[in-house]
Write a protein that holds these residues in place. Structure first.
Motif, PDB file in Angstrom:
ATOM      1  N   GLU A 120      -1.605  -4.053   7.555  1.00  0.00           N
ATOM      2  CA  GLU A 120      -0.553  -3.889   8.388  1.00  0.00           C
ATOM      3  C   GLU A 120      -0.535  -2.491   9.224  1.00  0.00           C
ATOM      4  O   GLU A 120      -0.880  -1.441   8.935  1.00  0.00           O
ATOM      5  CB  GLU A 120       0.798  -4.016   7.678  1.00  0.00           C
TER       6      GLU A 120
ATOM      7  N   VAL B  32       0.730  -1.247   0.107  1.00  0.00           N
ATOM      8  CA  VAL B  32      -0.027   0.052  -0.007  1.00  0.00           C
ATOM      9  C   VAL B  32       0.926   1.301  -0.151  1.00  0.00           C
ATOM     10  O   VAL B  32       0.674   2.196  -0.656  1.00  0.00           O
ATOM     11  CB  VAL B  32      -0.920   0.043   1.270  1.00  0.00           C
TER      12      VAL B  32
ATOM     13  N   THR C 115      -4.857  -0.084   6.667  1.00  0.00           N
ATOM     14  CA  THR C 115      -3.361   0.130   6.773  1.00  0.00           C
ATOM     15  C   THR C 115      -3.127   1.364   7.426  1.00  0.00           C
ATOM     16  O   THR C 115      -3.798   2.201   7.305  1.00  0.00           O
ATOM     17  CB  THR C 115      -2.514   0.268   5.321  1.00  0.00           C
TER      18      THR C 115
ATOM     19  N   ALA D 108      -6.821  -1.957  11.782  1.00  0.00           N
ATOM     20  CA  ALA D 108      -6.097  -2.919  10.999  1.00  0.00           C
ATOM     21  C   ALA D 108      -6.780  -4.336  10.696  1.00  0.00           C
ATOM     22  O   ALA D 108      -6.649  -4.921   9.546  1.00  0.00           O
ATOM     23  CB  ALA D 108      -4.660  -3.378  11.987  1.00  0.00           C
TER      24      ALA D 108
ATOM     25  N   VAL E 248      -5.885   4.101   4.088  1.00  0.00           N
ATOM     26  CA  VAL E 248      -4.800   4.180   4.522  1.00  0.00           C
ATOM     27  C   VAL E 248      -5.093   5.279   5.337  1.00  0.00           C
ATOM     28  O   VAL E 248      -5.742   6.379   5.493  1.00  0.00           O
ATOM     29  CB  VAL E 248      -3.720   4.698   3.544  1.00  0.00           C
TER      30      VAL E 248
ATOM     31  N   VAL F 181       4.968  -0.855   3.237  1.00  0.00           N
ATOM     32  CA  VAL F 181       3.662  -1.136   4.223  1.00  0.00           C
ATOM     33  C   VAL F 181       2.657  -2.313   3.353  1.00  0.00           C
ATOM     34  O   VAL F 181       2.166  -1.560   2.338  1.00  0.00           O
ATOM     35  CB  VAL F 181       3.136  -0.065   5.042  1.00  0.00           C
ATOM     36  N   SER F 182       2.244  -3.298   3.819  1.00  0.00           N
ATOM     37  CA  SER F 182       1.274  -3.884   2.974  1.00  0.00           C
ATOM     38  C   SER F 182      -0.057  -3.579   3.795  1.00  0.00           C
ATOM     39  O   SER F 182      -0.230  -3.223   4.876  1.00  0.00           O
ATOM     40  CB  SER F 182       1.594  -5.477   3.257  1.00  0.00           C
ATOM     41  N   ARG F 183      -1.089  -4.063   3.141  1.00  0.00           N
ATOM     42  CA  ARG F 183      -2.604  -4.096   3.533  1.00  0.00           C
ATOM     43  C   ARG F 183      -2.734  -4.472   4.853  1.00  0.00           C
ATOM     44  O   ARG F 183      -2.411  -5.854   4.944  1.00  0.00           O
ATOM     45  CB  ARG F 183      -3.490  -4.561   2.144  1.00  0.00           C
TER      46      ARG F 183
END
Lengths: 451, 351, 440
Positions: B42, B9, B196, B191, B165, B38-40
């Motif tokens: 997370e 993301v 994210t 989360a 996000v 940064v991943s979804r």
């Protein structure tokens, strides 16, 4: 649109809470209530109303300009300084919408204040008409010459330019034009000469003007406004208006001082078929030539529509001007930090207000003339200065506008055409350009920079 | 939009930011070549002392500052892209909210900036005010708020657009322990709902509690990065937690361990952390003074995805791509339960 | 502790302000003494003016300049209505600067007034000029001889003189106003004291009027000459150098003018409004000239003025049929300016002066002159002024005789068709009777 309006609403609320703006609003109220009792006209109701109109509206216009520039400057720059802008630009709002939202917010505030101002001025005017003593003549003068919108008619063109051109050719053919004289200079001298001749009236002679207005005069009197100079302090003259020998011809014998601006009220009957011929005869006993300044010939003032319509149009133009000032302030606030923006827009406003001087500078060739010597040829510095002022003039001139307050106070017609032109040039084009510039800059500005 | 589950993301590669003075001379190198992804779903934490480059990084992520060099993508696009911004929520470090607006007006204003309909704004406002516990202050000017209240309303505005996000700069600063706890729980819940979260903090305990991964910044550079658990794990040592044993049983267990490892194990009673103890005490006191049971901290309904069915019925371009958790997702359990289940999901057992 | 500090600071501030205030006068005195400022500090300023001048500081000159530029532009454009306002502001921005007041008052009363054709309009502007000086300028500068001189000059020259084509209207208006305010030609000054409010508008002080009346009277206070003298006398104690002569000159010139036309016939019932000489003033004029001649022996213009006055006075006295007094005056003239006088006796002087007077005029003016004198004679006779009637009759005869003597030929007389004097007198009597009849 939703976004623009919401930004406008918040801008308006912020502005209303600014101490400067509140102070200015109080000052406005103070002026609108205090000025009418403090001003001194020339002792007549007409004079009082004229001063009342141009002063209350003039002062209030000045204050509103300050409010518009100030709120414009701070609307973006102070929000950037306090980082309130961070939360706006991180939302999906294009920069141009932010700019327009801010602008609309300031315009809403200005519109409210302007409405209040004009309403108060109109109220003051009505109050004065009811409560101030005035003679019948005075009231008639007020109604006919101030509380109207009169169109200004210039005399018919007499083909002077053409005659000047012909004369120039003739002189040239005769070889009478000295060598080394530029054609433009020679033409100008010949034309000036002709103009002056045409407008000089020696003793025993007369001068005639024809005014075409094409419309009916609606049984309203016409007013001739003229000025002249003469070699004697006072001149005896004979004015006539209308068909000679006709019963309706208006005649007036005057003894008048040279130099003043005078008005002659001509009954409507004298005017026929959409035109009126006016003659001045110099009947002064001693030899004295009367000169009507060519650059300022007599004009005929003719009823066009009501004062209220004029008032409305002046309101529109006042609003347009404030909109421009707000846009200038806003753009400065987008480009620079708060103090710089204020300084910058103050300069811009000053430039707009000294347009006449800039024009005069732009027309100057030699800026540092040698005293008591031959005329100097322009040097490099002169050329640079000339270029600078010419550029400045080109920039400022489109934004200049006639003194509509003065015109309204003199009972002159302010046309819808002027309103439309002001709107087109100032709002659509100029403010549009500022909006484009601002959003371009705002998009590229690092809003989050530490203060 | 280059976005699918496998793409990060947020992706930053060799990001640099140099502040210049009036004459364009470099003055400060605030961020000096950092890279992270940064991943979804997370929760990513940026840690570091003051002036280490946390805020600068966050501002670049939001398009408030422009990187001097390097590549930065949020949801696959430049952070300066207007469309990206519609899916990002931002809580700044300080309250940058207009002080002369009330809570309601504030939320309404930012809602309008996202072009939400009047009904939608109304609904989200109600839910957010309830979530942050400011219903009683809905008509009060934000300028009169305490730091904690301002923080809450800031958080609410960051969530008004149901963002994918969420960027939180020092989310717990200025909050009392209860508030801290609530915010941290909120982050965890977000989360879990697939959002994210990127947050910065210098309060280490906060980061430890909520972040899946962290990066420690110092002097504009990433000094350490990785899953919190991994970074903190003391390799080669284990801890067993047992119920209170009888002396005999204890002696037997110790004996067994001695035989197995040949060295003396340390024995101590586990201690609750101070935060948990404080929360328990306050909770107990509140029960004593209040007749009615306290409201459970609850996530705003629309953030829970309660309208997912609706959204599925009328799919739009952005929503269809989202992998929302099923609407039957369990409501957030009590705090300890939540932490427990979190630990169970990500705990060593599963590794 | 904090509060204590605050209180102490506050006390210190108050103390310092008081100290500064106490030193102020001394500093001002020193400033004056060493002439640090071009202009004396203003006294009596209204709070608003005081505030503006202090607040604007050095910028007030700039503001005044800007307003002045605007005033000039508007004046060029013929937009006069703002000028009273602008003049007021400009002067009040520089309240202590005499020339600014003088210029603007003069501009209003002289330059702008003549731009109007109607007498009413002109009078308004003349009044504006008077008001600017009298109600503002002199309030801020109560010791400015310059401003007294300007104010007296407007009364003396603009209102009392004949240069303006509307001067007759000014005189009538002023007489009307003064009649209302004072109640007559020579008011009861003590009674006026009790209702000084009525005179506040004109800033006239009954006590000082009394003083002027005692020194220069009997004056007709409805006439502008009395006011020119009043303001000149009021400014005289402050005058130095040029202004001493200037103010004295206004005084004796106005006195002379009051002698010439200082008697006002007003018959409200019939609307008659006529000026005639105030012969009672002759000793006062003579005394004023005598004093001026003694005070300024080197001023040639005063001597010439006196000589002209005497010549004129002799004719006036003679036209009033006071031959003995005329003879005395002639003796004075002969004694003082004998070198200029060819005639040895009054009997020689009168026809010579008449001839002199008539020769300066075109022959075609002869008939109107004779008719005029006869008409006046008839009018005075009807109004019961026998001396005046007789005097004018005598003048008419002098004119007629002179004309006939100077006739070049019989043919010429025939062509000019001058009727016998008796015929003309009868016609004039009829005209006068008609005129009086017509009055409502």
């Amino acid at each position: 649109m939703n976004r623009v309006l919401s930004i406008a609403a918040v801008t308006l609320r912020t502005a209303v809470r600014s101490r400067i703006v509140v102070f200015m609003m109080l000052l406005l109220v103070f002026i609108l209530t205090g000025l009418p009792s403090a001003i001194r006209g020339d002792g007549t109701l007409t004079g009082y109303v004229q001063v009342l109109l141009s002063y209350t509206l003039g002062f209030a216009g000045f204050i509103l300009s300050v409010v518009a520039v100030w709120t414009g400057c701070t609307a973006v720059s102070s929000e950037i300084r306090t980082h309130q802008m961070d939360l706006v630009v991180t939302k999906p709002v294009p920069a141009v919408q932010i700019w327009f939202g801010k602008w609309l917010g300031i315009l809403a505030l200005s519109l409210a204040l302007l409405l209040f101002t004009f309403a108060a001025a109109y109220g003051g005017l009505r109050w004065a008409m009811i409560h101030r003593s005035a003679s019948e003549v005075d009231i008639q003068k007020l109604r006919e010459q101030v509380l109207v919108a009169r169109e200004k008619i210039a005399p018919r063109d007499e083909g002077l330019e053409e005659r000047a051109e012909n004369l120039y050719r003739l002189r040239q053919a005769e070889g009478a034009v000295p060598e080394g004289v530029a054609p433009s200079t020679a033409r100008r001298i010949i034309a000036d000469d002709l103009r002056l001749q045409a407008n000089s009236v020696p003793p025993g002679y007369g001068r005639r003007w024809i005014f075409d207005f094409g419309s009916s005069v609606k049984d309203r009197p016409l007013f001739l406004r003229y000025t002249f100079s003469a070699s004697r302090p006072e001149i005896e003259g004979l004015w006539t208006a209308g068909e000679s020998g006709s019963r309706d011809q208006a005649v007036r014998r005057v003894t008048e001082a040279s130099g003043g601006v005078r008005t002659w009220r001509i009954p409507s009957a004298a005017a026929r078929d959409g035109s009126l011929t006016i003659e001045f005869g110099n009947i002064h006993e001693e030899p004295a030539t009367v000169i009507f300044p060519p650059e300022n010939p007599p004009v005929l003032l003719l009823y066009h529509d009501s004062f209220e319509m004029n008032f409305l149009r002046v309101f529109c133009i006042a609003f347009i001007r404030i909109a421009v000032l707000a846009a200038i302030g806003l753009t400065a606030g987008t480009l620079f930090s708060e103090p710089v923006a204020l300084f910058f827009s103050a300069w811009m406003v000053l430039l707009l207000n000294i347009g006449r001087y800039i024009r005069a500078m732009a027309a100057t060739d030699v800026f540092f003339p040698v005293h008591d010597g031959p005329a100097r040829i322009p040097g490099l510095l002169d050329r640079l200065l000339h270029l600078f002022f010419a550029a400045l003039d080109g920039l400022v001139r489109p934004l200049q506008s006639p003194d509509v307050l003065g015109a309204m106070a003199a009972g002159e017609w302010v046309s819808w055409g002027l309103v439309a032109a002001e709107f087109l040039v100032k709002v659509l084009i100029f403010c549009g350009l500022l909006a484009a510039l601002s959003s371009f800059v705002l998009k590229r500005r690092e809003v989050g920079l530490p203060a | 939009m280059a976005e699918n589950a496998s793409n990060p993301v947020i992706a930053a590669a060799d990001l640099k930011k140099v502040f210049r003075d009036f004459w364009r001379r470099p003055k400060v190198r605030a961020v000096d070549g950092i890279s992270f992804e940064v991943s979804r779903g997370e929760v990513f934490g940026l840690l570091g002392p003051n002036g280490s480059g946390k805020s600068t990084t966050i501002k670049m992520l939001l398009g408030l500052l422009f990187p001097t060099s390097g590549r930065l993508r949020v949801l696959g696009e430049s952070p300066r892209h207007v469309k990206t911004r519609s899916r990002v929520g931002y809580l700044p470090e300080h309250s940058y909210i207009y002080p002369h607006l009330t809570s309601e007006e504030t939320l309404d204003f930012y809602g309008r900036l996202f072009d939400l309909s009047r009904r939608e704004r109304r609904r989200r406002m109600e839910q957010l005010l309830e979530m942050i516990g400011l219903q009683h202050a809905r008509h009060r000017m934000v300028g009169e708020f305490s730091k904690g209240m301002a923080r809450r309303i800031g958080l609410a505005q960051a969530l008004i657009n149901d963002p994918d996000v969420v960027v939180l700069d020092e989310p717990t600063s200025g909050l009392d322990p209860i508030g801290c706890r609530q915010v941290k729980d909120l982050i965890l819940t977000l989360a879990r709902r697939g959002k994210t979260v990127l947050m910065s903090s210098h309060l280490l305990a906060d980061v430890e509690d909520v972040c899946d991964r962290i990066a420690i910044l110092y002097n504009g550079k990433i000094q350490a990065m990785g899953p919190v658990r991994e970074l903190l794990e003391e390799k080669g040592r284990s801890r067993i937690t047992l119920p209170e044993l009888s002396p005999e049983a204890m002696a037997r267990v110790l004996e067994l361990l001695r035989k197995e490892f040949g060295e003396e194990p340390e024995l101590e009673h586990p201690r609750r952390d101070l935060e948990q103890f404080f929360l328990d005490v306050v909770e107990k006191a509140r029960r004593g003074t209040q007749a009615s049971p306290p409201k459970k901290e609850k996530l705003a309904g629309y953030l829970e995805g309660e309208d997912l069915l609706q959204k599925l019925a009328a799919p739009s371009t952005t929503e269809t791509k989202r992998e929302e958790p099923p609407p039957s997702a369990p409501p957030p359990a009590a705090r300890t339960d939540a932490r427990l289940s979190h630990l169970l999901q990500n705990g060593p057992d599963n590794e | 502790m904090n509060r204590l500090v605050n209180i102490l600071l506050l006390l210190a501030a108050v103390g310092l302000i008081l100290l500064a205030g106490a030193r102020h006068e001394e500093l001002r005195r020193l400033k004056m003494e060493y002439e640090f400022t071009l202009v004396d500090p203003v006294e009596n300023a209204s709070p608003l003016v005081a505030f503006t001048t202090v607040a604007l500081g050095g910028f007030r000159g700039l503001a005044a300049d800007a307003l002045w530029l605007r005033a000039t532009r508007l004046q060029d454009e013929g937009r006069y209505f703002e000028l009273v306002q602008l003049s007021n502001w400009i002067t009040q921005l520089e309240p202590g600067f005499g020339p600014v007041w003088a210029f603007h008052a003069w501009n209003l009363a002289y330059n702008i007034s003549v731009k109007y054709s109607e007498a009413e309009d002109r009078w308004r502007w003349v009044q504006s000029g008077i008001q600017l000086l009298r109600d503002k300028g002199l309030v801020y500068n109560p010791a400015s001889a310059e401003l007294y001189r300007e104010l007296a000059w407007i009364f003396h020259h603009k209102v009392s003189g004949v240069t303006d084509q509307a001067h007759w209207f000014y005189k009538q208006q002023w007489a009307d106003e003064m009649e209302r305010a004072l109640g007559g030609a020579t008011p009861d000054f003590e009674a006026l004291e009790t209702r000084a409010d009525a005179l506040d508008r004109y800033r006239l002080e009954p006590a000082f009027m009394q003083q002027v009346e005692n020194t220069y009277g009997p004056l007709d206070w409805r006439l502008p000459q009395a006011h020119a003298i009043y303001w000149a006398a009021k400014g005289r104690p402050f005058a130095r150098g040029f202004y001493e002569v200037a103010l004295d000159r206004i005084i004796f010139d106005s006195l002379a003018e009051a002698f010439r036309r200082g008697k006002l016939f007003r018959d409200d019932e019939r609307g008659v409004f006529i000026n005639s000489p105030n012969l009672d003033l002759l000793p006062r004029v003579q005394a004023a000239y005598a004093k001026a001649l003694a005070d300024y022996p080197e001023e040639d213009s005063i001597r010439r003025g006196h000589e002209n006055f005497l010549r004129e006075a002799i004719m006036i006295i003679y036209s009033h049929n006071r031959v003995r007094q005329a003879r005395e005056l002639f003796a004075d003239l002969k004694e003082r300016y004998g070198s200029h006088i060819e005639a040895d006796t009054l009997e020689e002087f009168i026809p010579a002066a008449t001839a002199d007077f008539l020769d300066k005029r075109a022959p075609r003016e002869a008939l109107p002159l004779i008719e005029g004198a006869l008409y006046q004679s008839a009018l005075w006779s009807a109004l019961g002024e026998a001396d005046l009637a007789a005097g004018h009759r005598q003048l008419a005869k002098l004119y007629w005789d002179h004309f006939m003597e100077s006739a070049v030929s019989e043919e010429w007389i025939e062509r000019m068709a001058l009727p016998p004097l008796e015929e003309l007198a009868a016609k004039a009597e009829k005209q006068a009777a008609d005129y009086l009849q017509q009055m409502p």
